[in-house]
Design an enzyme around this catalytic site. Structure first.
Site, PDB file in Angstrom:
ATOM      1  N   CYS A  17       0.843  -1.193   0.000  1.00 30.18           N
ATOM      2  CA  CYS A  17       0.000   0.000   0.000  1.00 30.18           C
ATOM      3  C   CYS A  17       0.878   1.242   0.000  1.00 30.18           C
ATOM      4  O   CYS A  17       2.101   1.145   0.124  1.00 30.18           O
ATOM      5  CB  CYS A  17      -0.937   0.015   1.208  1.00 30.18           C
ATOM      6  SG  CYS A  17      -0.079   0.276   2.777  1.00 30.18           S
ATOM      7  N   CYS A  25       3.213   1.673   2.796  1.00 24.23           N
ATOM      8  CA  CYS A  25       4.449   0.888   2.685  1.00 24.23           C
ATOM      9  C   CYS A  25       5.549   1.746   2.068  1.00 24.23           C
ATOM     10  O   CYS A  25       6.701   1.722   2.517  1.00 24.23           O
ATOM     11  CB  CYS A  25       4.235  -0.342   1.805  1.00 24.23           C
ATOM     12  SG  CYS A  25       3.059  -1.536   2.449  1.00 24.23           S
ATOM     13  N   ASP A  83       3.488  13.089 -30.352  1.00 24.83           N
ATOM     14  CA  ASP A  83       4.451  12.734 -31.384  1.00 24.83           C
ATOM     15  C   ASP A  83       3.714  12.777 -32.728  1.00 24.83           C
ATOM     16  O   ASP A  83       2.525  12.462 -32.793  1.00 24.83           O
ATOM     17  CB  ASP A  83       5.003  11.331 -31.118  1.00 24.83           C
ATOM     18  CG  ASP A  83       5.925  10.866 -32.225  1.00 24.83           C
ATOM     19  OD1 ASP A  83       6.922  11.549 -32.489  1.00 24.83           O
ATOM     20  OD2 ASP A  83       5.638   9.810 -32.826  1.00 24.83           O
ATOM     21  N   ASP A 124       3.919   6.579 -30.156  1.00 26.09           N
ATOM     22  CA  ASP A 124       3.788   5.174 -30.552  1.00 26.09           C
ATOM     23  C   ASP A 124       5.125   4.488 -30.792  1.00 26.09           C
ATOM     24  O   ASP A 124       5.163   3.295 -31.074  1.00 26.09           O
ATOM     25  CB  ASP A 124       2.937   5.057 -31.818  1.00 26.09           C
ATOM     26  CG  ASP A 124       3.715   5.443 -33.070  1.00 26.09           C
ATOM     27  OD1 ASP A 124       4.505   6.415 -32.989  1.00 26.09           O
ATOM     28  OD2 ASP A 124       3.554   4.770 -34.099  1.00 26.09           O
ATOM     29  N   ASP A 154       9.684   7.427 -28.157  1.00 28.65           N
ATOM     30  CA  ASP A 154       8.785   8.172 -27.282  1.00 28.65           C
ATOM     31  C   ASP A 154       8.773   7.630 -25.854  1.00 28.65           C
ATOM     32  O   ASP A 154       8.185   8.243 -24.969  1.00 28.65           O
ATOM     33  CB  ASP A 154       7.342   8.118 -27.818  1.00 28.65           C
ATOM     34  CG  ASP A 154       7.230   8.663 -29.228  1.00 28.65           C
ATOM     35  OD1 ASP A 154       7.891   9.677 -29.518  1.00 28.65           O
ATOM     36  OD2 ASP A 154       6.503   8.065 -30.031  1.00 28.65           O
TER      37      ASP A 154
END
Length: 741
Positions: A21, A24, A433, A629, A633
């Site tokens: 969590c 933590c 992009d 894509d 990138d």
């Protein structure tokens, strides 16, 4: 590394294991920050990564690992090339164990829940529930208790602490009631047990942890694919001209290496002999392979096409562009967003406050003058822990997120983590992009002018382009669509310009303007005007000529995707600022920007430049989403507040992104934002209920109403209130399905 007389500063990123969590992350960060020699530590719970700045003369990774192992966590400090593969194995192993525990907990909790809710008065009901809940609490849920105990030894707490104390108390109380049922009857209380509270809570939380563990493997998978671009071995050219295969890690600067067709380039270098085309799309994002000849640079991870060449190693090991991209991703993922910091604070405060209230309630009642002060003390302690069990608070966000993610999946929007899903509706800037995001990423013939329009010339050009390896030639050949071809002889590739070939005894030229000028082919004003017009439109130019005349001129362009213009228009209407980045030249970038009406664009941007561009926007206080894509990138995607990958892009970009558009349709981005807005509104409603519930319920459970009722809240009512709070949260989340997105 920075070195002074007494200080050697190093900055490293390590995977953190066994966190469950946000509290933590706060515990790990606190322990590291208080370790001698550690200058700063930043833990990213979502990415399960810690970025540590430390004095290597005072401490080292092994010592830091021992520090956090004391509180039940672990650091993965193996920095070998197989690190990501090993981390992936650990995640898969953890997921497999969690899955079996979760299934077991759900199966064993079902009869306990049914009996506890509907058939509590049947004979031996308590013993049956005791039998089924014991494996859930003592076996499937044992890690909660182990973690809570280790944390307690170091004066730390997290949600495991609250789960362990509440479920443990409910279980022990229920066992006591079952074994000594007459004791409570004599005190005037109904012998109600809470086996269902202990086992069902553990089953629900294990389910959430299982889904979370599955998501944690995304970073490791993305980095593993990125690292796989580097070949393990390479052929080094020896002094006698022969070559020998050696591991890439042994390559030194100045070594001469061999690149054969289809191989990945091993290190950054300079071509010394030979020529070929190299696919650099994984770094540049541009689809057209780049011609390589003597004195041109090649980069590690790029793919050689059909030719063979020798290249001299320049940047090796961690100094290559690819290695730097990997490090950029790790560093970006190791940073912490303001939202995570807020979550850490809430988690860090909620757990100890609830326990403190329970203990305080017990103490007040124990020293009160009430006739049943001991029993009231025990009951108030149990009530507070049961009624504040983290169900409603824990389910408030994930249930809404799960429903929202399900809706998104049906619409072709895949969301890989909750944080980005919550944040995307708050972004004010999107960086896109160009190639493969706004455009298709595939060159197409957009214009062609024939000055000698004869089928013979078209057939001749088709024959020559069929013979060429150049990607633009392949595009022209496909555009001409002629299968009955002439024989081609004396085909020659002219480096950096194009090619010449003889067809039916006549010499032809296919290439750029420089090829024509070099061979003395006259270019009239009319032809030159058309060429310049095409170039101003951002097109790549291919000229076809014989020894005397220009026959035709082709303009090739990366076409804009369907719906891109409309999608960008909608984003502008949402007051989102748009930026376009590309590795293309300025003319091509300007042409695309004008067509899609983006005012802010930047051309000739390298991968590290994209990351710096986003960092600069963030320094201005902007909340930035990055859409791309390509592998080029991936570092920028990791740096952005929200990363969006177009689904037809590279596996690396998809792996490094938080949101994936399956159809590569930019219209899905406005839809994702709208879905996020509806989901975040539901989360706020859920959290409001969860907090209001706790604010009201906890004091009541502690005995706030005793002066008016002369009795304490029955634990059965506390359990029912807890269940109702969870039911409300889940039901409210399910309403998302009927809302218009």
């Amino acid at each position: 590394m920075t070195e002074t007389d007494n200080l050697t500063v190093e900055k490293k990123v390590f995977p953190v294991l066994k966190m469950s969590c946000a509290a933590c992350a706060a515990s790990v960060q606190s322990m590291l920050e208080n370790t001698e020699g550690v200058i700063s530590a930043t833990v990213n719970y979502a990415a399960a990564i810690v970025k540590v700045v430390y004095n290597s003369k005072t401490t080292n990774p092994a010592q830091m690992r021992e520090v956090i192992k004391k509180i039940g966590y672990d650091l993965y400090i193996d920095e070998s090339e197989d690190e990501e593969i090993e981390i992936e194995k650990i995640h898969k192993s953890n997921f497999k164990k969690l899955k079996s525990k979760t299934i077991g907990a759900l199966l064993f909790s079902l009869p306990v829940f049914v009996l506890g809710m509907f058939f509590m008065d049947i004979k031996y009901a308590n013993y049956i529930m005791w039998f089924f809940s014991t494996p859930v609490v003592l076996w499937m849920g044992k890690d909660f208790f182990k973690n809570a105990f280790k944390l307690a030894l170091n004066y730390k707490s997290n949600m495991d602490t609250l789960v362990a104390v509440s479920t443990g108390t409910a279980y022990i109380f229920s066992v006591f009631v079952t074994v000594f049922e007459n004791y409570w009857h004599n005190l005037g209380f109904h012998n109600h047990v809470y086996f269902e509270a202990s086992s069902v809570v553990i089953a629900f939380i294990l389910t959430g942890k299982m889904f979370e563990e599955k998501a944690k493997g995304n970073t490791a998978e993305a980095l593993k694919k990125l690292m796989n671009l580097k070949p393990k071995t390479v052929n080094i050219v020896l002094a006698d001209g022969y070559f020998e295969e050696i591991p890439v890690k042994f390559v030194k600067k100045g070594d001469i290496l061999l690149a054969r067709p289809g191989e990945n380039i091993a290190v950054d270098g300079l071509v010394v002999s030979g020529n070929s085309f190299v696919d650099e799309s994984m770094l540049s994002g541009e689809p057209v392979p780049v011609e390589k000849f003597e004195n041109t640079k090649v980069l590690a991870g790029t793919i050689n096409q059909k030719g063979t060449f020798h290249y001299k190693a320049e940047n090796v090991g961690n100094t290559t562009v690819l290695s730097q991209i990997i490090e950029l991703i790790k560093e970006a993922q190791g940073s912490k967003s303001p939202y995570q910091k807020l979550a850490d604070k809430i988690s860090g405060v909620f757990v100890p406050i609830v326990i403190l209230i329970a203990v305080l309630s017990f103490t007040i009642w124990y020293f009160s003058n009430a006739d049943k002060h001991i029993e009231y003390a025990i009951l108030s302690f149990i009530n507070v822990l049961i009624i504040s069990c983290p169900c409603a608070l824990g389910l408030a966000t994930p249930t809404a997120i799960m429903v929202g993610i399900g809706i998104g999946a049906k619409k072709g929007i895949l969301i890989k983590d909750a944080e980005s899903f919550e944040l995307i509706c708050k972004i004010d800037t999107i960086v896109l992009d160009k190639t493969g995001t706004i455009t298709t990423g595939k060159p197409e013939v957009t214009n062609q002018t024939w000055f000698l329009d004869d089928i013979i010339y078209k057939k001749t050009l088709a024959s020559i382009t069929k013979h060429s390896d150049h990607p633009l030639s392949a595009t022209i050949y496909n555009q001409l669509n002629i299968s009955d071809l002439f024989n081609v002889s004396e085909f020659k590739n002219i480096t950096g310009m194009g090619n010449t070939a003889v067809v039916n005894g006549k010499l032809y030229y296919t290439g750029n303007l420089k090829l024509m000028q070099t061979n003395g082919i006259e270019i009239g004003e009319n032809v030159l005007s058309i060429i310049l017009d095409y170039q101003n439109q951002g097109s790549s130019i291919v000229i076809f000529a014989d020894e005397n005349n220009i026959i035709s001129v082709f303009a090739l362009n990366d076409s804009i995707k369907e719906n891109s213009v409309e999608a960008l228009k909608i984003l502008k209407q949402k007051s989102i600022e748009l930026y376009m980045l590309t590795g293309d030249n300025n003319a091509q970038a300007k042409a695309i920007a004008e067509k899609v009406k983006i005012e802010n664009y930047k051309a000739e941007v390298l991968p590290e430049g994209k990351t710096e561009f986003i960092k600069n926007l963030q320094k201005q206080g902007k909340k930035v989403a990055m859409t791309g894509d390509g592998i080029n990138d991936s570092a920028a995607l990791a740096q952005a507040d929200v990363s969006i990958a177009m689904g037809k892009g590279s596996d690396i970009a998809i792996g490094a992104s938080q949101i994936i558009i399956n159809s590569s349709d930019l219209m899905k981005i406005p839809e994702a934002i709208s879905l996020s807005e509806k989901t975040v509104a539901t989360i706020k409603q859920n959290l409001f209920w969860a907090f209001i519930y706790n604010i009201i319920a906890i004091p009541v459970a502690a005995g706030l109403l005793y002066p008016f009722t002369q009795t304490l809240l029955n634990p059965m009512i506390a359990g029912a209130a807890m269940a109702l709070s969870s039911i409300f949260v889940v039901s409210n989340s399910l309403l998302l399905k009927i809302k218009k997105i």
